[in-house]
Design an enzyme around this catalytic site. Structure first.
Site, PDB file in Angstrom:
ATOM      1  N   SER A 289      21.714 -11.244  30.714  1.00 21.31           N
ATOM      2  CA  SER A 289      21.629 -11.909  29.521  1.00 21.31           C
ATOM      3  C   SER A 289      22.523 -13.111  29.801  1.00 21.31           C
ATOM      4  O   SER A 289      23.292 -13.532  30.563  1.00 21.31           O
ATOM      5  CB  SER A 289      22.359 -11.006  28.479  1.00 21.31           C
ATOM      6  OG  SER A 289      23.825 -10.889  28.629  1.00 21.31           O
ATOM      7  N   ASP A 290      22.570 -14.095  28.429  1.00 22.98           N
ATOM      8  CA  ASP A 290      23.686 -15.069  28.639  1.00 22.98           C
ATOM      9  C   ASP A 290      25.200 -14.343  28.111  1.00 22.98           C
ATOM     10  O   ASP A 290      24.958 -13.187  27.526  1.00 22.98           O
ATOM     11  CB  ASP A 290      23.301 -16.128  27.962  1.00 22.98           C
ATOM     12  CG  ASP A 290      24.068 -17.415  28.119  1.00 22.98           C
ATOM     13  OD1 ASP A 290      24.906 -17.180  28.773  1.00 22.98           O
ATOM     14  OD2 ASP A 290      23.712 -18.586  28.136  1.00 22.98           O
ATOM     15  N   TYR A 291      26.232 -15.081  28.089  1.00 22.53           N
ATOM     16  CA  TYR A 291      27.526 -14.422  27.654  1.00 22.53           C
ATOM     17  C   TYR A 291      27.377 -13.761  26.101  1.00 22.53           C
ATOM     18  O   TYR A 291      27.193 -14.863  25.344  1.00 22.53           O
ATOM     19  CB  TYR A 291      28.296 -15.728  27.812  1.00 22.53           C
ATOM     20  CG  TYR A 291      29.741 -15.276  28.044  1.00 22.53           C
ATOM     21  CD1 TYR A 291      30.481 -15.753  29.209  1.00 22.53           C
ATOM     22  CD2 TYR A 291      30.429 -14.832  26.959  1.00 22.53           C
ATOM     23  CE1 TYR A 291      31.912 -15.492  29.426  1.00 22.53           C
ATOM     24  CE2 TYR A 291      31.914 -14.696  26.954  1.00 22.53           C
ATOM     25  CZ  TYR A 291      32.609 -14.800  28.441  1.00 22.53           C
ATOM     26  OH  TYR A 291      33.803 -14.654  28.504  1.00 22.53           O
ATOM     27  N   SER A 293      25.222 -12.384  24.738  1.00 21.99           N
ATOM     28  CA  SER A 293      23.950 -12.418  23.854  1.00 21.99           C
ATOM     29  C   SER A 293      23.459 -11.469  23.461  1.00 21.99           C
ATOM     30  O   SER A 293      22.791 -11.419  22.372  1.00 21.99           O
ATOM     31  CB  SER A 293      23.080 -13.625  24.350  1.00 21.99           C
ATOM     32  OG  SER A 293      22.459 -12.905  25.513  1.00 21.99           O
TER      33      SER A 293
END
Ligand code: NOJ
Length: 745
Positions: A289-291, A293
Site C-alpha cells: 500500500s502507500d503510506y 493508505s
C-alpha cells in the site's frame, strides 16, 4: 537432507548462534525455494504471518505522518514487522536486522527506501532525466541509484514512479516521465531494468516498486491525493501502459495509489490489484500500500473502521500494509470470523518470503551490509560520472537567439544572479532525503572551479519572489562579459503534496530579466524547477533560455558544459509547457473533437481569451546545431511477423557542430470506431550526427504502433489509413500516409 530437517537445522543454528547463524547457512542448503518457503510457512503462527504483512517506518525520516510513538524495536523483535522503510545507513539496518533475527523464527527484514533520484549521489529529477529521451542513460542512472542503495543496506526502492500526468499543478510530475504513455513506458522499462540489474539477489541490485497503481497522476484540479475520475478507455490508452511495461520488465513489487479509481480507492480496488495486475498481466510479486493508505479507507468513507479497512484492502489483493496497522490489529479476528481465508494470507506471506529468499536474505541477512563495499561504491567516479552525463542530457535548450549560446572562451567574467545558482539544497531536487547535499556542485562552484570570475548577486528574494537587489544586479551585469540568471523554484516547491494553483514564475524574477536585458549584455536564463512553469516575460526578454530542472550532484558542471558548448544540448520536453494557467491541464495528445481547434474561428474547441498554443510543445528542444529532416517514406516489409511495414526518414546535421537529435514518430489513426488522439508518439530514436553528416532512421510499424484499447479493454487494430508524422517535436513534423490492410480485434 530433507527440507524439513534442513529448516529445523537452520532454526537450530539461528537459536544457537543468534545473528551469526545467518551467515553460516550453507548447511541448511536453501536450494529449493518453494519447499523452503512452504515449510517455513507451516511453522508460522497466524500472528507471525500477519507480522510479515506489516511494514513500519523508521524514526525521523518521515515520508508521511510520523511514527514516533511506536515501540518499533519491540515490534520487530516479536516478529510483528516483515519489512521496514526509512531506515538509513548500515549501522541502523544492522540494528533492526539483528532484532528481527531474535524473533521466534528469525525471519529477516527487507529494507525499503524512496531512492527516487539518487541515494547519496544526486541524479537529475526523473522528469529531467526523461527529457534526455536517452533510455540507456536512464537505465544507467537507475543502476547507479541501486548500486549505492544496495551497497548501503537497502533492498527495495519505491521507484520508478510511472504515473502519467498532464497537469503541472500536480507537484509530483517531477517524479515521473511526463505526459506521454509511450515515452513513459520505455522509461519505466529502462528504470526497472537498471534498478533490478541482472537478477534479484545480486548485492548490487534492488527490488523496484512500480507506483502508484493506478491513475495517481490525474487528480482532479491537480491537487495531490485528490479523487481521480476517468473512463476505462482513457485509462487503458493513456495511463495504464507504463505500469504494464514496468510489470512486464519484471518489477518485483507494485505500490497501490492513494486515489480512488472508478469510485473505489486503489488500496481496496480488486479490479486493479487482482484482476488486472495478477490475473491479466500475470504479476507474481508483492503489492504494497502507500503510506497509511489502508487506514485512509476510512477517510475515503468506504470503510467504517480499521477492521473493515483491513478486510477490504486484503480481499482486494493488497499484501503489505505500509505504516498503518489495520492488518496487524484486525486480520486475525477477520480470519477467526471466516471473513478472510488463512490460505489467502499464506499466499501473500509466501510472496514476501519468496522475495526475501530471492534477495538472499535467508542465506545471509547482512549480505547488503558491507561497509567496505559501501565506501567503495558511494560517490565513486563511475557514479559521479554517470550523474554528470545524465545531467548534461537532461538540459533542454528552449531559446537561443543571436547565437547567444554557446559562450565563447572569451567569456571569462560572468554575473551570476539568483540564489538558486548557489544552493546545494535546491540543486539536489525535491526527493533527495538521503542525498549527500554537501557534495553537490552548484553552478557557482563549477564556474569558480573553471577559473571564471563570478560576480554574484541574489537579484530576487527566492521566498517572496520580489526583486531584492536590482541596482547591484545591473552593476554586476555591466561589469561582466555575460549574465546568467538562475530562475525557478525551491526544491520544496515541487514533489509530494506540493500542488500549485499558480505556475507563473514570480513577477520579480521575470522583471529582473527584463531589466537585465536592457544592459545589452548576453543573457542566459536558466529555469531550475521541478515542473513546467509559465514565464512569458522571460521568453520575451531573454535571448537564451535553458530548462535545467534540478540536476543533482553534478548540476553545476553539467550546466557549465552546456553553456560553453562542451556538451551540445539534446533534451526534449517530456511535458508541454503552458502559455497561461487557463490552458492547464495541457498536453499534445488530445482527442479529435467534432469542432476541431482552428485559430480565430468561432464555434470550435478553443478559448475566447487565449490561444490554445502552448509556450513550448511536448518533444521540443533546440540544439547548437541544426537538423534537416527528409520526407518520410513507407517501405514494405519482407517479414510481416516482425513488422507490417517500415517508416524511413533521412536526417542531416546541417550545422557546424556535432550533435544529437531525438527523431520522433507520431501516428494518427485517420478514422476509427472510437475517438482517437490527433497524434500519439509511437517511436523515437536518439541519433548522433557529426557536423554535415546524414543518417537514415527506420521505425517498424507494428500492431503496437497502430492499435488501441477499446472501451472494454480489448486491444484493437483497425484496417485503413494512418498518418505518420516525423520530426524533432510534436509540433514540427512531416507526414506520410500508410494504408493498413486488415483489422485485428
Ligand atoms: C508516500 C508516497 O506517495 C510514496 O510514493 C512513497 O513511496 C511513500 N510515501 C513512502 O515514502
Amino acid at each position: 537432507m530433507k527440507i524439513k530437517k534442513k529448516i529445523a537445522l537452520w532454526l537450530l543454528c539461528c537459536c544457537a548462534f543468534g545473528q551469526t547463524a545467518a551467515q553460516d547457512r550453507e548447511d541448511i542448503s536453501l536450494n529449493d525455494k518453494q519447499s523452503f518457503i512452504s515449510h517455513l510457512l507451516e511453522q508460522m503462527t497466524l500472528d507471525e504471518k500477519i507480522g510479515q504483512l506489516h511494514q513500519c517506518s523508521g524514526r525521523g525520516n518521515f515520508t508521511g505522518p510520523d511514527t514516533l510513538h511506536l515501540p518499533l524495536e519491540e515490534y520487530v523483535r516479536q516478529g510483528k514487522v516483515g519489512t521496514m522503510l526509512n531506515i538509513i545507513g548500515i549501522k541502523e539496518i544492522r540494528k533492526y536486522q539483528s532484532l528481527a533475527l531474535q524473533s521466534r523464527l528469525h525471519i529477516p527484514l527487507i529494507f525499503g527506501l524512496d531512492i527516487i533520484h539518487g541515494y547519496r549521489t544526486g541524479f537529475p529529477i526523473p522528469l529531467a532525466e526523461a527529457a534526455s529521451f536517452d533510455l540507456a542513460m536512464m537505465e544507467e542512472a537507475a543502476r547507479c541509484n541501486a548500486l549505492e542503495g544496495a551497497a548501503d543496506g537497502q533492498n527495495w526502492t519505491f521507484a520508478p514512479m510511472v504515473d502519467i500526468s498532464w497537469d503541472a499543478r500536480w507537484g509530483r510530475v517531477m517524479e515521473g516521465a511526463g505526459e506521454d504513455p509511450y515515452l513513459g513506458s520505455k522509461v519505466a522499462e529502462a528504470r526497472v531494468k537498471g534498478l533490478q540489474g541482472e537478477q534479484l539477489g545480486d548485492t548490487c541490485s534492488m527490488m523496484a516498486c512500480v507506483k502508484h497503481f493506478a491513475g495517481y497522476g490525474a487528480p482532479m484540479s491537480g491537487k495531490d491525493y485528490n479523487s481521480v475520475d476517468m473512463s476505462m478507455g482513457q485509462f487503458a490508452n493513456f495511463y495504464m501502459p507504463p505500469y504494464q511495461a514496468a510489470v512486464e520488465a519484471g518489477a518485483a513489487t507494485v505500490m497501490s495509489a492513494f486515489n480512488d479509481f472508478q469510485s473505489i480507492p486503489c488500496t481496496s480496488n480488486r479490479f486493479l490489484l487482482t484482476e488486472l495486475l495478477r490475473e491479466r498481466w500475470g504479476f507474481k510479486g508483492i503489492v504494497v500500500s502507500d503510506y497509511n493508505s489502508v487506514e485512509e479507507l476510512i477517510n475515503h468513507r468506504v470503510a467504517e473502521n480499521r477492521k473493515d479497512a483491513a478486510a477490504q484492502a486484503f480481499q482486494a489483493g493488497l499484501d503489505i500494509e505500509m505504516v498503518s496497522q489495520c492488518y496487524l490489529r484486525h486480520l486475525k479476528e477477520l480470519v477467526q470470523e471466516g471473513k478472510v481465508k488463512e490460505e489467502v494470507i499464506d499466499q501473500a506471506v509466501g510472496r514476501i518470503l519468496e522475495k526475501k529468499y530471492e534477495l538472499g536474505l535467508f542465506h545471509d541477512p547482512y549480505r547488503f551490509c558491507n561497509e567496505a563495499r559501501s565506501n567503495r561504491t558511494i560517490n565513486s567516479s563511475r557514479i559521479r560520472n554517470s550523474s554528470l552525463r545524465m545531467a548534461e542530457r537532461s538540459v533542454v535548450l528552449l531559446k537561443n537567439e543571436r547565437q547567444t549560446l554557446p559562450f565563447s572562451d572569451m567569456i571569462r567574467t560572468v554575473a551570476l544572479i539568483g540564489s538558486l545558482g548557489k544552493s546545494q539544497f535546491d540543486m539536489a531536487g525535491a526527493w533527495a532525503g538521503s542525498v549527500d547535499r554537501s557534495k553537490i556542485v552548484t553552478l557557482y562552484d563549477a564556474l569558480i572551479q573553471r577559473g571564471i570570475k563570478v560576480i554574484y548577486q541574489e537579484g530576487y528574494d527566492i521566498r517572496s519572489g520580489k526583486i531584492s537587489s536590482l541596482n547591484a544586479s545591473l552593476q554586476a551585469a555591466q561589469q561582466a562579459d555575460a549574465v546568467i540568471v538562475c530562475l525557478g523554484e525551491r526544491a520544496e516547491q515541487s514533489g509530494e503534496s506540493k500542488s500549485k494553483a499558480n505556475l507563473n514564475l514570480p513577477e520579480g524574477q521575470q522583471l529582473l530579466v527584463e531589466e537585465l536585458a536592457k544592459t545589452g549584455k548576453p543573457i542566459v536564463s536558466l529555469l531550475m524547477c521541478g515542473r513546467p512553469l509559465i514565464f512569458n516575460e522571460v521568453r520575451r526578454h531573454s535571448p537564451a533560455i535553458l530548462c535545467t530542472w534540478w540536476l543533482g550532484s553534478e548540476a553545476g558542471n553539467a550546466i557549465c558544459n552546456v553553456l560553453w558548448g562542451k556538451y551540445n544540448p539534446s533534451g526534449k520536453l517530456p511535458m508541454t509547457f503552458p502559455a497561461n494557467m487557463g490552458q492547464v491541464p495541457i498536453f499534445y495528445q488530445y482527442k479529435s473533437t467534432g469542432r476541431p481547434t482552428r485559430p480565430h474561428v468561432h464555434y470550435c474547441t478553443s478559448y475566447i481569451d487565449s490561444s490554445t498554443e502552448p509556450a513550448y510543445p511536448f518533444g521540443f528542444g533546440l540544439s547548437f546545431t541544426s537538423f534537416r529532416y527528409g520526407k518520410p517514406e513507407i517501405i514494405p516489409s519482407d517479414h510481416p511477423d516482425h513488422a507490417h511495414a517500415f517508416l524511413r526518414i533521412n536526417i542531416s546535421n546541417t550545422g557546424s557542430r556535432d550533435g544529437e537529435e531525438v527523431v520522433q514518430l507520431y501516428v494518427q489513426d485517420k478514422v476509427a470506431r472510437i475517438t482517437r488522439p490527433v497524434k500519439e508518439l509511437k517511436g523515437f530514436q536518439k541519433v548522433f550526427l557529426k557536423a554535415g553528416e546524414s543518417k537514415t532512421v527506420t521505425f517498424p510499424i507494428t500492431d503496437e504502433t497502430l492499435g488501441y484499447y477499446d472501451n472494454d479493454m480489448h486491444f484493437t487494430v483497425e484496417k485503413g489509413e494512418f498518418i505518420f508524422m516525423t520530426g524533432g517535436s510534436s509540433h514540427d513534423t512531416q507526414e506520410v500516409t500508410y494504408f493498413h490492410p486488415f483489422s485485428k480485434i
